[in-house]
Design a protein around this motif. Sequence first.
Motif, PDB file in Angstrom:
ATOM      1  N   ARG A 187       0.822  -1.312  -0.074  1.00  0.00           N
ATOM      2  CA  ARG A 187       0.032   0.008  -0.088  1.00  0.00           C
ATOM      3  C   ARG A 187       0.526   1.370  -0.039  1.00  0.00           C
ATOM      4  NH1 ARG A 187      -2.034   4.086   0.010  1.00  0.00           N
ATOM      5  NH2 ARG A 187      -4.301   4.518   0.502  1.00  0.00           N
ATOM      6  N   ASP A 188       2.025   1.131   0.764  1.00  0.00           N
ATOM      7  CA  ASP A 188       3.039   2.417   0.836  1.00  0.00           C
ATOM      8  C   ASP A 188       3.663   2.593  -0.467  1.00  0.00           C
ATOM      9  OD1 ASP A 188       2.258   2.934   3.411  1.00  0.00           O
ATOM     10  OD2 ASP A 188       4.007   2.496   4.286  1.00  0.00           O
ATOM     11  N   TYR A 189       3.695   1.372  -1.142  1.00  0.00           N
ATOM     12  CA  TYR A 189       4.410   1.577  -2.460  1.00  0.00           C
ATOM     13  C   TYR A 189       3.620   2.137  -3.490  1.00  0.00           C
ATOM     14  CZ  TYR A 189       9.097  -0.972  -1.767  1.00  0.00           C
ATOM     15  OH  TYR A 189      10.161  -1.240  -1.281  1.00  0.00           O
ATOM     16  N   ALA A 190       2.249   1.606  -3.385  1.00  0.00           N
ATOM     17  CA  ALA A 190       1.204   2.151  -4.411  1.00  0.00           C
ATOM     18  C   ALA A 190       1.358   3.718  -4.273  1.00  0.00           C
ATOM     19  CB  ALA A 190      -0.057   1.404  -4.267  1.00  0.00           C
ATOM     20  N   SER A 191       1.020   4.211  -3.124  1.00  0.00           N
ATOM     21  CA  SER A 191       0.910   5.528  -2.735  1.00  0.00           C
ATOM     22  C   SER A 191       2.039   6.271  -2.948  1.00  0.00           C
ATOM     23  CB  SER A 191       0.786   5.859  -1.088  1.00  0.00           C
ATOM     24  OG  SER A 191       0.569   6.952  -0.757  1.00  0.00           O
ATOM     25  N   GLU A 199      13.094  -0.116  -8.510  1.00  0.00           N
ATOM     26  CA  GLU A 199      14.175  -1.197  -8.312  1.00  0.00           C
ATOM     27  C   GLU A 199      13.663  -1.654  -6.841  1.00  0.00           C
ATOM     28  OE1 GLU A 199      17.109  -3.580  -6.255  1.00  0.00           O
ATOM     29  OE2 GLU A 199      16.760  -1.597  -5.833  1.00  0.00           O
ATOM     30  N   PRO A 200      13.637  -1.058  -5.854  1.00  0.00           N
ATOM     31  CA  PRO A 200      13.190  -1.311  -4.395  1.00  0.00           C
ATOM     32  C   PRO A 200      11.944  -2.148  -4.361  1.00  0.00           C
ATOM     33  CG  PRO A 200      13.977   0.774  -4.346  1.00  0.00           C
ATOM     34  CD  PRO A 200      13.520   0.429  -5.789  1.00  0.00           C
ATOM     35  N   LEU A 201      10.977  -1.736  -4.953  1.00  0.00           N
ATOM     36  CA  LEU A 201       9.646  -2.505  -5.205  1.00  0.00           C
ATOM     37  C   LEU A 201       9.858  -3.857  -5.903  1.00  0.00           C
ATOM     38  CD1 LEU A 201       6.621  -3.048  -4.995  1.00  0.00           C
ATOM     39  CD2 LEU A 201       6.498  -1.703  -7.087  1.00  0.00           C
ATOM     40  N   GLN A 202      10.913  -3.946  -7.004  1.00  0.00           N
ATOM     41  CA  GLN A 202      10.959  -5.307  -7.449  1.00  0.00           C
ATOM     42  C   GLN A 202      11.684  -6.181  -6.521  1.00  0.00           C
ATOM     43  OE1 GLN A 202      12.648  -5.364 -11.301  1.00  0.00           O
ATOM     44  NE2 GLN A 202      12.591  -7.159 -11.635  1.00  0.00           N
ATOM     45  N   SER A 203      12.786  -5.710  -5.918  1.00  0.00           N
ATOM     46  CA  SER A 203      13.496  -6.292  -4.831  1.00  0.00           C
ATOM     47  C   SER A 203      12.509  -7.217  -3.943  1.00  0.00           C
ATOM     48  CB  SER A 203      14.471  -5.640  -4.288  1.00  0.00           C
ATOM     49  OG  SER A 203      15.523  -5.292  -5.079  1.00  0.00           O
ATOM     50  N   TYR A 204      11.580  -6.217  -3.587  1.00  0.00           N
ATOM     51  CA  TYR A 204      10.525  -6.762  -2.408  1.00  0.00           C
ATOM     52  C   TYR A 204       9.683  -7.761  -2.980  1.00  0.00           C
ATOM     53  CZ  TYR A 204       6.909  -6.569   1.250  1.00  0.00           C
ATOM     54  OH  TYR A 204       6.048  -6.897   2.016  1.00  0.00           O
TER      55      TYR A 204
END
Length: 231
Positions: free
Chosen positions: A108-112, A153-158
Amino acid sequence: MTRAGANGPPELPKVSPRPLGRPRKAEKTQRSEEIVAHAIAEFAVHGFSGTTVESIARRAQVSKVTIYAKFGDKEGLFRAIGQHISAPVQGRVASVVTAGRRAPEVLRDYASAMRYHTIDSPAFDLIRLAIFEQHRFPAMAEAIYLSGMDTLEPLQSYIEALLSKAVIQAHSADEALLHFCSLVTRGHRFLLVSEADPEDGGYLDRAVDLFLRGAGYATSADGIDEKVMSR
């Protein structure tokens, strides 16, 4: 992200008088940023095909030699622009905390973080330009795409970490990232249609929930997703 408004070319920086002698590092950085800002305005008005190194140099009040020395060519300058305009989104994405948190909260934080802000308007204008002229200038479109992938990149790593712990299921991390981004940004609509902020009415919550249900996320995962990443 949602659709950016048509705000016109960004306000240009004033050309700073350059002191005599060899410029210092800070001055070189400032000068590069000024050239990038002028180039953004030139691309916004004339498009990629209608913009030349000569016209950028004229607007920025520098020589063509200076531009070639700093950026290599027009494509290199365009890549620098991509990195420059994606910096606000990149900063928001990089600031998301994942340690000790459940996947729905983190996503949800990544989406925001990916949601449109006024400061992102130049990025949307550049994406539109890259799509419109992709058939003639594929290198330009690729530069914008790679800049976007660097931002995420941080989202993909997660997502890769979630998959490695079987918290979610997907054919690949790349495919999962594509589905997530398409859901939270409403696909290509944000480039074409003016609509309400996706924060309104809980859209991002529903998009994240739909992604997790499609990826087989179980709310009874015994907190394993809280231990996926510690940063």
